[in-house]
Scaffold this motif. Structure first.
Motif, PDB file in Angstrom:
ATOM      1  N   ILE A  33      42.789  42.400  36.205  1.00  9.34           N
ATOM      2  CA  ILE A  33      43.167  41.387  36.070  1.00  9.34           C
ATOM      3  C   ILE A  33      43.990  41.029  37.998  1.00  9.34           C
ATOM      4  O   ILE A  33      44.303  39.777  38.170  1.00  9.34           O
ATOM      5  N   LEU A  34      43.278  41.629  38.713  1.00 11.86           N
ATOM      6  CA  LEU A  34      43.648  41.617  40.418  1.00 11.86           C
ATOM      7  C   LEU A  34      42.193  40.482  40.333  1.00 11.86           C
ATOM      8  O   LEU A  34      42.333  39.507  41.232  1.00 11.86           O
ATOM      9  N   LEU A  35      41.140  40.248  39.665  1.00 15.07           N
ATOM     10  CA  LEU A  35      40.392  39.479  39.471  1.00 15.07           C
ATOM     11  C   LEU A  35      40.766  38.637  39.073  1.00 15.07           C
ATOM     12  O   LEU A  35      40.340  36.857  39.897  1.00 15.07           O
ATOM     13  N   TYR A  36      41.218  38.304  37.891  1.00 15.81           N
ATOM     14  CA  TYR A  36      41.759  36.702  38.012  1.00 15.81           C
ATOM     15  C   TYR A  36      43.395  36.109  38.834  1.00 15.81           C
ATOM     16  O   TYR A  36      42.650  35.276  39.122  1.00 15.81           O
ATOM     17  N   VAL A  95      39.883  48.619  26.289  1.00 14.26           N
ATOM     18  CA  VAL A  95      39.982  47.608  25.302  1.00 14.26           C
ATOM     19  C   VAL A  95      40.736  46.430  25.156  1.00 14.26           C
ATOM     20  O   VAL A  95      40.726  45.498  24.269  1.00 14.26           O
ATOM     21  N   LEU A  96      41.576  46.190  25.103  1.00 16.23           N
ATOM     22  CA  LEU A  96      42.822  45.234  24.987  1.00 16.23           C
ATOM     23  C   LEU A  96      42.773  44.364  25.911  1.00 16.23           C
ATOM     24  O   LEU A  96      42.383  43.127  25.820  1.00 16.23           O
ATOM     25  N   PHE A  97      42.354  44.706  27.248  1.00 13.93           N
ATOM     26  CA  PHE A  97      42.272  43.215  28.267  1.00 13.93           C
ATOM     27  C   PHE A  97      40.608  43.263  28.128  1.00 13.93           C
ATOM     28  O   PHE A  97      39.458  43.519  27.815  1.00 13.93           O
ATOM     29  N   GLY A  98      40.341  41.810  27.480  1.00  9.16           N
ATOM     30  CA  GLY A  98      39.124  41.194  27.644  1.00  9.16           C
ATOM     31  C   GLY A  98      38.703  40.957  28.409  1.00  9.16           C
ATOM     32  O   GLY A  98      39.005  41.187  29.409  1.00  9.16           O
ATOM     33  N   ALA A  99      37.070  41.473  28.569  1.00  7.54           N
ATOM     34  CA  ALA A  99      35.505  41.295  29.066  1.00  7.54           C
ATOM     35  C   ALA A  99      35.594  40.536  30.363  1.00  7.54           C
ATOM     36  O   ALA A  99      35.507  39.290  29.658  1.00  7.54           O
ATOM     37  N   PRO A 100      36.001  40.631  31.691  1.00  5.65           N
ATOM     38  CA  PRO A 100      35.303  38.874  32.577  1.00  5.65           C
ATOM     39  C   PRO A 100      34.798  38.244  31.715  1.00  5.65           C
ATOM     40  O   PRO A 100      34.379  37.115  31.882  1.00  5.65           O
ATOM     41  N   LEU A 153      35.854  34.273  31.361  1.00  4.89           N
ATOM     42  CA  LEU A 153      35.784  33.551  32.206  1.00  4.89           C
ATOM     43  C   LEU A 153      35.343  32.224  31.964  1.00  4.89           C
ATOM     44  O   LEU A 153      35.430  31.053  31.830  1.00  4.89           O
ATOM     45  N   PRO A 154      34.168  32.520  31.125  1.00  6.17           N
ATOM     46  CA  PRO A 154      32.962  31.018  30.775  1.00  6.17           C
ATOM     47  C   PRO A 154      34.069  30.700  29.590  1.00  6.17           C
ATOM     48  O   PRO A 154      33.365  29.238  29.332  1.00  6.17           O
ATOM     49  N   THR A 155      33.947  31.115  29.002  1.00 11.42           N
ATOM     50  CA  THR A 155      35.253  30.443  28.215  1.00 11.42           C
ATOM     51  C   THR A 155      36.961  29.945  28.683  1.00 11.42           C
ATOM     52  O   THR A 155      36.624  28.953  27.994  1.00 11.42           O
ATOM     53  N   ILE A 156      37.200  30.315  29.094  1.00 11.22           N
ATOM     54  CA  ILE A 156      38.366  29.919  29.961  1.00 11.22           C
ATOM     55  C   ILE A 156      37.481  28.233  30.082  1.00 11.22           C
ATOM     56  O   ILE A 156      38.280  27.347  31.155  1.00 11.22           O
ATOM     57  N   GLY A 157      36.619  28.637  30.799  1.00 10.04           N
ATOM     58  CA  GLY A 157      36.107  27.539  32.478  1.00 10.04           C
ATOM     59  C   GLY A 157      35.866  26.469  31.038  1.00 10.04           C
ATOM     60  O   GLY A 157      35.545  25.284  31.471  1.00 10.04           O
ATOM     61  N   ILE A 159      47.572  31.893  32.745  1.00 13.00           N
ATOM     62  CA  ILE A 159      48.200  31.404  31.337  1.00 13.00           C
ATOM     63  C   ILE A 159      47.646  33.342  30.193  1.00 13.00           C
ATOM     64  O   ILE A 159      48.202  34.166  30.194  1.00 13.00           O
ATOM     65  N   THR A 160      45.818  33.395  30.810  1.00  6.97           N
ATOM     66  CA  THR A 160      45.788  34.556  30.606  1.00  6.97           C
ATOM     67  C   THR A 160      45.889  35.781  30.712  1.00  6.97           C
ATOM     68  O   THR A 160      46.237  37.237  30.085  1.00  6.97           O
ATOM     69  N   CYS A 161      46.593  36.229  32.312  1.00  4.28           N
ATOM     70  CA  CYS A 161      47.143  37.313  33.035  1.00  4.28           C
ATOM     71  C   CYS A 161      48.994  36.937  32.179  1.00  4.28           C
ATOM     72  O   CYS A 161      48.650  38.383  32.103  1.00  4.28           O
ATOM     73  N   ILE A 162      49.372  35.626  31.947  1.00  3.95           N
ATOM     74  CA  ILE A 162      50.803  36.116  31.420  1.00  3.95           C
ATOM     75  C   ILE A 162      50.646  36.769  30.014  1.00  3.95           C
ATOM     76  O   ILE A 162      51.251  37.498  29.590  1.00  3.95           O
TER      77      ILE A 162
END
Length: 261
Positions: free
Chosen positions: A36-39, A114-119, A123-127, A153-156
């Protein structure tokens, strides 16, 4: 819970069971979690880039709105046809990916690790989804706006996803309804209610259901179809887990079976 499933926790020194946490504990865990901090950092960097290559107010606004509209549809399609598909675990080179991005979450829905997606995958998918939209609307500045919007939006999504697995009853009725629909996805029938914060796309595609009375309980709700028989034929996920796939969480097993384990 297998030791292999907690490897990420062992590496980071952090493990959170949402089923045992309250809302205050979630806020602390969420706001200090590395992903989340990275996001957050990427949202700030995207805003700075959007300001430096400012595309104008209209292109900026249009790119933002476009991502807000497109994002739920893309999430739905990926969730339903990729994460819940059976192609990834049937290939050795994608088995670990499928295990990490979704199988582990359904095997233990309350594990924050494992709930949070791996960056590396999110991130490549979002991009890939947002940057072309923004660039076509207003060049580099709008592309940065679009990407930053997608990450925000991913953070939300991730926060509300945590709420849906948290040992907490939301005060707001709309969050209660959201949580109830997602709980059905994890504990009744996984082939429906694919949304996180909205189920509009589920309604459009006919995968929305209101309660447990609407359809029979799925026997694959916890293993996504990767049962012991499938694991024998496609063993790579089972090998990585270190144990056969479960058809129910540890806490739902009969007491004598838990003792035997």
């Amino acid at each position: 819970m297998s030791g292999t499933l907690n490897n990420s926790s062992l590496k980071t020194g952090r493990s959170f069971d949402l089923g045992k946490m309250n809302l205050r504990q979630l806020w602390v865990a969420y706001l200090t979690y590395p992903t989340i901090l990275l996001y957050f950092a990427l949202v700030i960097a995207s805003a700075a880039l959007a300001a430096y290559f400012f595309a104008g107010w209209w292109p900026t606004l249009v790119s933002l709105v476009a991502v807000v509209i497109v994002y739920p549809l893309v999430w739905y399609l990926l969730h339903r046809y990729v994460l819940h598909g059976r192609i990834l675990y049937k290939m050795k080179w994608t088995a670990a990916l499928w295990k990490r991005i979704h199988f582990d979450h359904h095997q233990d829905p309350h594990l924050l690790d494992v709930l949070f997606g791996a960056p590396a995958t999110t991130l490549p998918t979002i991009g890939a989804v947002t940057i072309p939209i923004g660039y076509l609307i207003g060049g580099i500045g709008a592309a940065a706006t679009a990407f930053g919007t997608g990450v925000a939006i991913t953070c939300i999504y991730e926060f509300f996803h945590c709420i849906q697995h948290l040992n907490y009853k939301p005060r707001a009725s709309w969050i209660q309804r959201m949580k109830a629909r997602h709980v059905l996805h994890h504990f009744h029938d996984e082939d429906g209610n694919f949304g996180i914060t909205s189920f509009v796309v589920d309604r459009i595609f006919g995968s929305y259901y209101l309660d447990a009375k609407a359809r029979p309980r799925s026997p694959t709700v916890f293993n996504l179809g990767y049962d012991v028989k499938e694991a024998q034929q496609y063993p790579w996920v089972m090998d990585l887990t270190g144990a056969p796939p479960r058809d129910r969480p540890d806490g739902a097993r009969p007491a004598e079976n838990r003792k035997a384990a």
